[in-house]
Design a protein around this motif. Structure first.
Motif, PDB file in Angstrom:
ATOM      1  N   GLN A  10     -61.806  73.610 -40.048  1.00  0.00           N
ATOM      2  CA  GLN A  10     -61.487  74.037 -42.159  1.00  0.00           C
ATOM      3  C   GLN A  10     -60.197  74.484 -42.169  1.00  0.00           C
ATOM      4  OE1 GLN A  10     -63.607  74.016 -44.219  1.00  0.00           O
ATOM      5  NE2 GLN A  10     -64.904  72.381 -43.188  1.00  0.00           N
ATOM      6  N   PRO A  11     -59.472  74.835 -42.822  1.00  0.00           N
ATOM      7  CA  PRO A  11     -58.278  75.811 -43.428  1.00  0.00           C
ATOM      8  C   PRO A  11     -58.686  77.568 -43.288  1.00  0.00           C
ATOM      9  CG  PRO A  11     -58.711  74.439 -45.628  1.00  0.00           C
ATOM     10  CD  PRO A  11     -60.344  74.495 -44.361  1.00  0.00           C
ATOM     11  N   GLY A  12     -57.143  77.543 -42.462  1.00  0.00           N
ATOM     12  CA  GLY A  12     -57.337  78.726 -41.943  1.00  0.00           C
ATOM     13  C   GLY A  12     -56.722  79.200 -40.748  1.00  0.00           C
ATOM     14  N   TRP A  13     -56.254  80.560 -40.814  1.00  0.00           N
ATOM     15  CA  TRP A  13     -54.825  80.894 -39.518  1.00  0.00           C
ATOM     16  C   TRP A  13     -55.618  80.667 -38.388  1.00  0.00           C
ATOM     17  CZ3 TRP A  13     -50.458  82.344 -41.860  1.00  0.00           C
ATOM     18  CH2 TRP A  13     -50.776  82.507 -42.930  1.00  0.00           C
ATOM     19  N   TYR A  14     -55.216  79.702 -37.097  1.00  0.00           N
ATOM     20  CA  TYR A  14     -54.923  79.670 -35.630  1.00  0.00           C
ATOM     21  C   TYR A  14     -53.728  80.198 -34.937  1.00  0.00           C
ATOM     22  CZ  TYR A  14     -58.461  76.958 -38.100  1.00  0.00           C
ATOM     23  OH  TYR A  14     -60.451  76.859 -38.960  1.00  0.00           O
ATOM     24  N   GLU A  15     -54.389  80.301 -33.941  1.00  0.00           N
ATOM     25  CA  GLU A  15     -52.929  80.039 -32.876  1.00  0.00           C
ATOM     26  C   GLU A  15     -52.788  78.566 -32.568  1.00  0.00           C
ATOM     27  OE1 GLU A  15     -54.849  82.074 -29.328  1.00  0.00           O
ATOM     28  OE2 GLU A  15     -55.029  83.902 -30.422  1.00  0.00           O
ATOM     29  N   THR A  16     -51.491  79.208 -32.483  1.00  0.00           N
ATOM     30  CA  THR A  16     -50.301  77.998 -32.288  1.00  0.00           C
ATOM     31  C   THR A  16     -49.866  77.744 -30.793  1.00  0.00           C
ATOM     32  OG1 THR A  16     -48.560  78.810 -32.742  1.00  0.00           O
ATOM     33  CG2 THR A  16     -50.053  77.012 -34.393  1.00  0.00           C
ATOM     34  N   GLY A  17     -49.826  78.754 -30.433  1.00  0.00           N
ATOM     35  CA  GLY A  17     -49.477  78.699 -28.374  1.00  0.00           C
ATOM     36  C   GLY A  17     -48.418  79.933 -28.506  1.00  0.00           C
ATOM     37  N   THR A  18     -48.066  80.943 -29.562  1.00  0.00           N
ATOM     38  CA  THR A  18     -46.621  81.833 -29.086  1.00  0.00           C
ATOM     39  C   THR A  18     -47.839  82.710 -29.842  1.00  0.00           C
ATOM     40  OG1 THR A  18     -45.251  80.239 -31.291  1.00  0.00           O
ATOM     41  CG2 THR A  18     -44.607  82.905 -30.957  1.00  0.00           C
ATOM     42  N   PRO A  19     -47.263  84.030 -28.370  1.00  0.00           N
ATOM     43  CA  PRO A  19     -48.339  85.055 -28.341  1.00  0.00           C
ATOM     44  C   PRO A  19     -48.036  86.174 -29.902  1.00  0.00           C
ATOM     45  CG  PRO A  19     -47.366  84.519 -25.924  1.00  0.00           C
ATOM     46  CD  PRO A  19     -47.256  83.302 -27.210  1.00  0.00           C
ATOM     47  N   GLY A  20     -49.128  86.221 -30.182  1.00  0.00           N
ATOM     48  CA  GLY A  20     -48.826  87.457 -31.161  1.00  0.00           C
ATOM     49  C   GLY A  20     -48.746  86.987 -32.680  1.00  0.00           C
ATOM     50  N   ARG A  21     -48.440  85.225 -33.148  1.00  0.00           N
ATOM     51  CA  ARG A  21     -48.885  84.854 -34.042  1.00  0.00           C
ATOM     52  C   ARG A  21     -49.896  84.095 -34.111  1.00  0.00           C
ATOM     53  NH1 ARG A  21     -43.837  86.082 -36.487  1.00  0.00           N
ATOM     54  NH2 ARG A  21     -44.200  84.835 -37.751  1.00  0.00           N
ATOM     55  N   GLU A  22     -49.712  84.028 -35.714  1.00  0.00           N
ATOM     56  CA  GLU A  22     -50.517  82.443 -36.227  1.00  0.00           C
ATOM     57  C   GLU A  22     -50.357  81.699 -37.142  1.00  0.00           C
ATOM     58  OE1 GLU A  22     -55.383  84.281 -35.111  1.00  0.00           O
ATOM     59  OE2 GLU A  22     -54.292  84.543 -37.364  1.00  0.00           O
ATOM     60  N   ARG A  23     -50.553  80.348 -37.611  1.00  0.00           N
ATOM     61  CA  ARG A  23     -50.116  79.468 -38.179  1.00  0.00           C
ATOM     62  C   ARG A  23     -50.600  79.008 -38.887  1.00  0.00           C
ATOM     63  NH1 ARG A  23     -45.833  74.973 -36.782  1.00  0.00           N
ATOM     64  NH2 ARG A  23     -44.158  76.844 -37.026  1.00  0.00           N
ATOM     65  N   TRP A  24     -50.690  79.034 -40.764  1.00  0.00           N
ATOM     66  CA  TRP A  24     -51.723  78.559 -41.471  1.00  0.00           C
ATOM     67  C   TRP A  24     -52.290  77.033 -41.125  1.00  0.00           C
ATOM     68  CZ3 TRP A  24     -55.785  80.318 -44.198  1.00  0.00           C
ATOM     69  CH2 TRP A  24     -55.674  79.768 -45.655  1.00  0.00           C
ATOM     70  N   TRP A  25     -53.329  76.674 -41.556  1.00  0.00           N
ATOM     71  CA  TRP A  25     -53.810  74.970 -41.151  1.00  0.00           C
ATOM     72  C   TRP A  25     -54.346  75.148 -42.089  1.00  0.00           C
ATOM     73  CZ3 TRP A  25     -53.615  70.886 -38.344  1.00  0.00           C
ATOM     74  CH2 TRP A  25     -54.173  69.077 -38.952  1.00  0.00           C
ATOM     75  N   ASP A  26     -53.881  74.020 -42.759  1.00  0.00           N
ATOM     76  CA  ASP A  26     -54.165  73.478 -44.523  1.00  0.00           C
ATOM     77  C   ASP A  26     -56.001  72.540 -44.914  1.00  0.00           C
ATOM     78  OD1 ASP A  26     -53.707  71.045 -44.072  1.00  0.00           O
ATOM     79  OD2 ASP A  26     -51.769  71.324 -46.153  1.00  0.00           O
ATOM     80  N   GLY A  27     -55.772  72.174 -43.590  1.00  0.00           N
ATOM     81  CA  GLY A  27     -56.839  71.398 -43.661  1.00  0.00           C
ATOM     82  C   GLY A  27     -56.819  69.922 -43.390  1.00  0.00           C
ATOM     83  N   THR A  28     -55.617  69.919 -42.850  1.00  0.00           N
ATOM     84  CA  THR A  28     -55.316  68.347 -42.448  1.00  0.00           C
ATOM     85  C   THR A  28     -54.048  68.315 -42.228  1.00  0.00           C
ATOM     86  OG1 THR A  28     -54.178  68.100 -45.092  1.00  0.00           O
ATOM     87  CG2 THR A  28     -55.990  67.574 -45.336  1.00  0.00           C
ATOM     88  N   ALA A  29     -53.221  69.405 -42.065  1.00  0.00           N
ATOM     89  CA  ALA A  29     -51.604  68.939 -41.359  1.00  0.00           C
ATOM     90  C   ALA A  29     -51.525  71.425 -41.510  1.00  0.00           C
ATOM     91  CB  ALA A  29     -50.825  68.240 -42.320  1.00  0.00           C
ATOM     92  N   TRP A  30     -50.283  71.473 -40.136  1.00  0.00           N
ATOM     93  CA  TRP A  30     -49.596  72.845 -40.482  1.00  0.00           C
ATOM     94  C   TRP A  30     -49.025  73.185 -41.500  1.00  0.00           C
ATOM     95  CZ3 TRP A  30     -52.091  76.347 -37.547  1.00  0.00           C
ATOM     96  CH2 TRP A  30     -52.896  75.508 -36.613  1.00  0.00           C
ATOM     97  N   SER A  31     -48.955  74.080 -42.373  1.00  0.00           N
ATOM     98  CA  SER A  31     -47.477  75.194 -43.079  1.00  0.00           C
ATOM     99  C   SER A  31     -46.673  75.292 -41.763  1.00  0.00           C
ATOM    100  CB  SER A  31     -49.059  75.718 -44.217  1.00  0.00           C
ATOM    101  OG  SER A  31     -48.528  76.667 -43.257  1.00  0.00           O
ATOM    102  N   GLN A  32     -46.081  75.595 -43.330  1.00  0.00           N
ATOM    103  CA  GLN A  32     -44.564  76.404 -43.017  1.00  0.00           C
ATOM    104  C   GLN A  32     -45.344  78.432 -42.608  1.00  0.00           C
ATOM    105  OE1 GLN A  32     -42.080  74.784 -41.552  1.00  0.00           O
ATOM    106  NE2 GLN A  32     -43.332  73.350 -41.746  1.00  0.00           N
ATOM    107  N   HIS A  33     -46.145  77.709 -43.479  1.00  0.00           N
ATOM    108  CA  HIS A  33     -46.583  79.838 -42.815  1.00  0.00           C
ATOM    109  C   HIS A  33     -47.081  80.312 -41.477  1.00  0.00           C
ATOM    110  CE1 HIS A  33     -46.061  79.452 -47.312  1.00  0.00           C
ATOM    111  NE2 HIS A  33     -46.812  78.906 -47.371  1.00  0.00           N
ATOM    112  N   GLU A  34     -46.417  81.428 -40.942  1.00  0.00           N
ATOM    113  CA  GLU A  34     -46.803  82.697 -39.816  1.00  0.00           C
ATOM    114  C   GLU A  34     -47.153  83.515 -40.391  1.00  0.00           C
ATOM    115  OE1 GLU A  34     -44.534  81.431 -36.583  1.00  0.00           O
ATOM    116  OE2 GLU A  34     -45.020  79.269 -36.181  1.00  0.00           O
ATOM    117  N   ARG A  35     -47.913  84.254 -39.605  1.00  0.00           N
ATOM    118  CA  ARG A  35     -47.506  85.101 -39.813  1.00  0.00           C
ATOM    119  C   ARG A  35     -48.183  85.895 -38.461  1.00  0.00           C
ATOM    120  NH1 ARG A  35     -54.452  86.932 -41.527  1.00  0.00           N
ATOM    121  NH2 ARG A  35     -55.050  85.542 -39.539  1.00  0.00           N
TER     122      ARG A  35
END
Length: 270
Positions: free
Chosen positions: A3-28
């Motif tokens: 499902q779409p949502g914020w997920y860890e991508t391997g970088t400690p302390g940061r998450e990236r938005w998954w739109d349901g089909t691919a990773w976006s450029q938005h991180e937090r």
């Protein structure tokens, strides 16, 4: 499909938005979460110590027994205050050593005691800067039952005072008290009460002795009579300190000793 949502991508302390089909450029950025309270090995040591969930406490396991470190005062500011007061008493008593009566020894004793409290405060300050636990919580039978352990439907926190509560497993009281949101062990409560009683009696006894000596000195028409007011002042401070220790002890008995009866339902903390 994820499902779409914020997920860890391997970088400690940061998450990236998954739109349901691919990773976006938005991180937090994501704030690191501290481990839950429990007994852990403190990083950089081999010491089993109680972690409150936000800082390391002065409670440790030594030789298989949970104990409080000597002069482990929380918060550290209280240790600095007590140490400073003892040092002040020593400074007042030091001039009296010119008149004998063993005042130099008493003054030195208060200096040592003040230094010990300040040393405990300094250690507490360093503990607060120590990194959080890096290993899993320890499962040691000598410190069970732990907060959260449930042996019955009525398990929970129950009020002891307006600001403190104790964990009830449903069948027995646990040696853990929550005070203003900070949970601490209380396994060593009976020993602490005995030690505080002895210390209060010693302090009060010295104060009473000095008061008698001061009164006797004041009645003498000699050089020593000039030291009487200072000596009487010190004795009053010691008597007040001893009485304050006993009053504090009476107020803390409910937090230091396990209740002898099951909790009343109306005292449960919701």
């Amino acid at each position: 499909m994820t499902q779409p949502g914020w997920y860890e991508t391997g970088t400690p302390g940061r998450e990236r938005w998954w739109d349901g089909t691919a990773w976006s450029q938005h991180e937090r950025e994501v704030a690191a979460t501290a481990p839950p309270m429990g007994w852990y090995i403190q990083p950089g040591t081999d010491q089993e110590r109680w972690w409150t969930g936000s800082f390391w406490s002065g409670y440790v396991i030594r030789r298989g027994v949970p104990v409080a470190e000597p002069f482990a005062v929380e918060p550290p500011g209280l240790g600095w205050f007590v140490g400073g007061m003892l040092a002040l008493i020593a400074a007042v008593m030091l001039p009296l050593s010119l008149f004998g009566y063993g005042f130099a020894g008493l003054s030195g004793g208060f200096v040592v005691l003040g230094v010990m409290f300040m040393r405990g405060a300094a250690k507490a300050s360093r503990r607060k800067k120590s990194p959080p636990p890096r290993t899993a919580a320890l499962d040691n039978s000598v410190v069970r039952p732990l907060p959260g352990q449930q042996d019955g439907p009525d398990a929970g926190w129950y009020r002891l005072t307006a600001n403190a509560s104790r964990w009830w497993t449903g069948t027995t009281w646990a040696h853990y008290v929550s005070e203003r949101g900070i949970v601490r062990p209380s396994h060593f409560g009976p020993r602490m009460i005995r030690n505080t009683q002895v210390l209060a009696m010693i302090v009060g006894g010295i104060g009473a002795l000095l008061l008698v000596i001061g009164i006797v000195m004041a009645m003498q028409a000699s050089l020593s009579a000039s030291a009487a007011p200072g000596l009487i002042g010190v004795s009053v401070v010691l008597l007040f300190t001893g009485a304050l220790m006993l009053l504090t002890l009476l107020a803390s008995r409910r937090l230091s000793l396990l209740p002898t009866h099951p909790p009343a339902p109306e005292t449960r903390v919701h």
